[in-house]
Design an enzyme around this catalytic site. Structure first.
Site, PDB file in Angstrom:
ATOM      1  N   THR A 201       0.282   7.430  -1.068  1.00  0.00           N
ATOM      2  CA  THR A 201       1.571   6.996  -1.635  1.00  0.00           C
ATOM      3  C   THR A 201       1.346   5.631  -2.279  1.00  0.00           C
ATOM      4  O   THR A 201       0.913   5.576  -3.422  1.00  0.00           O
ATOM      5  CB  THR A 201       2.678   6.955  -0.562  1.00  0.00           C
ATOM      6  OG1 THR A 201       2.222   6.222   0.552  1.00  0.00           O
ATOM      7  CG2 THR A 201       3.042   8.365  -0.132  1.00  0.00           C
TER       8      THR A 201
ATOM      9  N   LYS B 130      -4.466   8.595   4.845  1.00  0.00           N
ATOM     10  CA  LYS B 130      -3.641   7.764   3.985  1.00  0.00           C
ATOM     11  C   LYS B 130      -2.969   6.714   4.831  1.00  0.00           C
ATOM     12  O   LYS B 130      -2.805   6.869   6.035  1.00  0.00           O
ATOM     13  CB  LYS B 130      -2.591   8.566   3.235  1.00  0.00           C
ATOM     14  CG  LYS B 130      -1.454   9.001   4.116  1.00  0.00           C
ATOM     15  CD  LYS B 130      -0.199   9.212   3.342  1.00  0.00           C
ATOM     16  CE  LYS B 130       0.269   7.931   2.725  1.00  0.00           C
ATOM     17  NZ  LYS B 130       1.357   7.286   3.505  1.00  0.00           N
TER      18      LYS B 130
ATOM     19  N   THR C 208       3.707   6.364   6.357  1.00  0.00           N
ATOM     20  CA  THR C 208       3.233   7.476   7.161  1.00  0.00           C
ATOM     21  C   THR C 208       1.735   7.352   7.285  1.00  0.00           C
ATOM     22  O   THR C 208       1.057   7.090   6.302  1.00  0.00           O
ATOM     23  CB  THR C 208       3.548   8.819   6.494  1.00  0.00           C
ATOM     24  OG1 THR C 208       4.950   8.953   6.404  1.00  0.00           O
ATOM     25  CG2 THR C 208       2.995   9.967   7.317  1.00  0.00           C
TER      26      THR C 208
ATOM     27  N   GLU D 264      -0.092  -2.814   2.587  1.00  0.00           N
ATOM     28  CA  GLU D 264       0.611  -3.335   1.420  1.00  0.00           C
ATOM     29  C   GLU D 264       0.872  -4.835   1.519  1.00  0.00           C
ATOM     30  O   GLU D 264       1.445  -5.310   2.501  1.00  0.00           O
ATOM     31  CB  GLU D 264       1.951  -2.631   1.333  1.00  0.00           C
ATOM     32  CG  GLU D 264       2.458  -2.504  -0.056  1.00  0.00           C
ATOM     33  CD  GLU D 264       3.505  -1.436  -0.051  1.00  0.00           C
ATOM     34  OE1 GLU D 264       4.590  -1.743   0.443  1.00  0.00           O
ATOM     35  OE2 GLU D 264       3.228  -0.316  -0.497  1.00  0.00           O
TER      36      GLU D 264
ATOM     37  N   ASN E 278       9.113  -4.955  -0.207  1.00  0.00           N
ATOM     38  CA  ASN E 278       9.944  -4.097   0.630  1.00  0.00           C
ATOM     39  C   ASN E 278      11.421  -4.456   0.601  1.00  0.00           C
ATOM     40  O   ASN E 278      12.248  -3.762   1.168  1.00  0.00           O
ATOM     41  CB  ASN E 278       9.406  -4.096   2.068  1.00  0.00           C
ATOM     42  CG  ASN E 278       8.171  -3.233   2.175  1.00  0.00           C
ATOM     43  OD1 ASN E 278       8.247  -2.028   2.025  1.00  0.00           O
ATOM     44  ND2 ASN E 278       7.024  -3.863   2.381  1.00  0.00           N
TER      45      ASN E 278
ATOM     46  N   THR F 186      16.814   1.870  -3.370  1.00  0.00           N
ATOM     47  CA  THR F 186      16.825   3.340  -3.369  1.00  0.00           C
ATOM     48  C   THR F 186      17.824   3.855  -4.381  1.00  0.00           C
ATOM     49  O   THR F 186      18.887   3.292  -4.551  1.00  0.00           O
ATOM     50  CB  THR F 186      17.204   3.881  -1.990  1.00  0.00           C
ATOM     51  OG1 THR F 186      18.353   3.203  -1.529  1.00  0.00           O
ATOM     52  CG2 THR F 186      16.071   3.694  -1.022  1.00  0.00           C
TER      53      THR F 186
END
Lengths: 397, 397
Positions: free
Chosen positions: A150, A176, A187, A270, A392, A397
């Site tokens: 991702t 990942k 995840t 990240e 973040n 969204t």
């Protein structure tokens, strides 16, 4: 043990493919790992009490089937908080694959990663599965590793060759990472393959051992995702059935693969600029050691200090005290690299400039000596950066 | 209940002072709160297993003495990780004060906040205590509130007047906050006074009730400091001895003071731009509700989303699932303000622009309806900002 090139397709008898079916805006987003020979499987899933639909479905299949042939995974959608429809969609991923391959549905494990609370586009999934199955090949491991990413910046794969009973046994893996996934939580997915043969019980036990000291000993931000899945398929294609005397060698190989993948995940966290390797020594038992290590790695204050290369050892003692572990805390030594910062839980003279220099490197080793037992654990963490918070926060969204 | 001006010196019979003795580079740094009449005392201390020296000494005094006269507190040095010398220094703070006032040493409680791992300058402390004792007065509450600050931006004090048995009973309090303290972890200090009279057992029980739903229901970054102390002195100067029938009124007053101070602490959290008020409804019991609320408030991802005003409800469900609470998670509703984001733990259509607008306000109310019981809890948290990370990273000890 010899590290070799390749990942999940390095062991005999495994094919893989990664294709782009349009779930992500760019790049591969659907992966299939396949063994024509039936496999023994083991898996470890998220401890989050919210579990995504593919986690539920894979658990059911692991409970009902004894032979496994494939893993189907997608990125771009976590299929989580999607209710009954989500369960049907996860089941359909297995059904579609099973129909094409003419194998039982429950011989297939499924996994998803990406945005939470959105439904899988099953038209895209179906087309992707067909496409992937038509391109399954012996060099497909890297494409599969790419298809589960991702916000990871690089694909993650590793393989080792062991010699057991005079024969070659290979273990491979892809993963990942645990950078934050836009727009939701990380995840951690890891898929391993091996051409060794062993019982389900033994594979399960050995895999859990390896996961505990690797994937369960890393933390990016303390949030366990709803989709975390680590699984291994063993197809026996090497012709080696493991004996009691082979287990140490195989366990070492398994541990190596898992720890390498876990380290790659933390390195690619990240916004992180530094890998923090915390070594807890002389603990009463390994669980306590790991719990204390994770408490340090999860402390926002420790993570901030690491970002700033500040030898702020008070935050480390504070995190140890907050670990909820009932041990004597009066006699602890703390080192960064070879330099002692704390002696017997008290202030200790050290060269701050040199400590700052050590903490400025992109890999920092922290040692905590509890002096009350002979167990140890290594936990991997990273710093928290202004970039992490910004990233973040400002995704809407 | 009527909120009145003033803080710890609002109740009858209490004097206070705050002076500058040079432990901090600027501002008051030594506070004394004093009652000539002997007081009943209760206190709640940090749950961190590393405890600073003043915490140990105050616990000893609470165990040995039955009458208390004073609290002596300093900022600028936490007197933590200072070993035996630290204990002797904390004891000396009480001894010096006791000698000047001609009262028993163990009638005095001590507290410290500031840098960890450095020793108190006892010459400065001694001069500060003398100075403070010579300036004790009825209007000294604010100066005392200032003297316990570290990186707080404003002093925090509050008082309420109750009418009990036809007479006036006052409770007052001051606190210092849970912004990060340069160069180390936050300390939460809260000192309350009241002119009511009640037994030690009753005061202890009622104070713990109030602390649980206030100071124990807030979080800035999940790190519990080594020095946290909340204490109350009751001197009976109002002439009111509480009866069974008065307890509800007194508890309400106590709760109000503690919650007001706790809210001020979160509002003043370092680098934070928003107060997050999390209301957990319809839980099986209050502890579960609070644990779930704290899990949400401590999630770095939730805090990032709040900073960015992102209605990223997946992170909220994820944090609920990570709370370690054994309840059914299939039926949860989530609201921000009056707007529903999640229905029955599934995605739900809502107006993202409006949700973003609500989340952009500097006070955000989040409601989580668990639908399995009739208990509730309110937890206060805040966002994590790039400023917070920068501040706590770039301070070099």
């Amino acid at each position: 043990m010899q590290q070799i090139s390749g990942g999940i397709t390095a062991p005999k008898g495994f094919l893989a493919a990664g294709v782009c079916c349009g779930l992500k805006t760019v790049g591969n987003d659907l992966a299939i790992i396949y063994s024509q020979e039936p496999c023994v499987a083991a898996a470890v899933f998220t401890s989050n009490r919210f579990q995504a639909a593919p986690v539920s479905v894979s658990k059911q299949h692991l409970a009902s089937a004894s032979a496994f042939h494939a893993i189907v995974a997608n990125s771009g959608c976590a299929n989580c908080a999607t209710g009954e429809q989500g369960i049907r969609d996860a089941q359909a991923m297995a059904e579609i694959t099973a129909a094409f391959l003419n194998i039982p549905e429950d011989s297939i494990l499924v996994a998803s990663t990406g945005k939470i609370g959105t439904f899988l586009s099953m038209d895209k999934i179906k087309a992707g599965i067909r496409d992937a199955l038509s391109t399954l090949n012996k060099e497909g491991g890297l494409a599969a590793a790419e298809a589960i990413l991702t916000t990871d910046s690089v694909p993650k794969q590793v393989a080792v060759k062991l010699v057991i009973q005079g024969k070659q046994v290979i273990i491979g893996g892809i993963a990942k990472g645990a950078g934050m996934i836009a727009p939701n939580m990380a995840t951690m997915l890891a898929f391993l393959t091996t051409d060794a043969m062993l019982s389900k019980e033994l594979l399960d036990k050995m895999f859990r051992n390896a996961v505990n000291s690797s994937f369960n000993s890393i933390t990016i931000d303390g949030d366990t995702s709803t989709n975390d899945t680590a699984t291994i398929l063993a197809n026996g294609a090497s012709g080696v059935v493991l004996n009691e005397s082979d287990l140490d060698v195989f366990q070492a190989g398994l541990n190596h693969i898992c720890l390498e993948l876990a380290t790659m995940i933390v390195r690619d966290a990240e916004g992180a600029t530094k890998l923090l390797k915390i070594h807890i020594k002389n603990a009463p038992n390994q669980d306590m050691a790991r719990t204390i290590g994770l408490s340090i790695a999860n402390s926002t204050l420790v993570k901030c200090a690491l970002f700033g290369a500040d030898p702020n050892w008070g935050r480390i003692l504070c995190a140890i005290g907050n670990a909820g572990i009932d041990i004597d805390l009066g006699d602890i030594d703390v080192y960064v690299g070879q330099m002692q910062l704390v002696k017997n839980s008290c202030a200790w003279e050290f060269d701050h400039a040199e400590a700052h220099r050590i903490l400025s490197m992109n890999e920092v080793e922290l040692t905590v000596d509890l002096k009350q037992g002979d167990h140890e654990a290594v936990v991997l963490g990273c710093d928290i950066t202004t970039e992490y918070v910004g990233f973040n926060a400002h995704y809407s969204t």
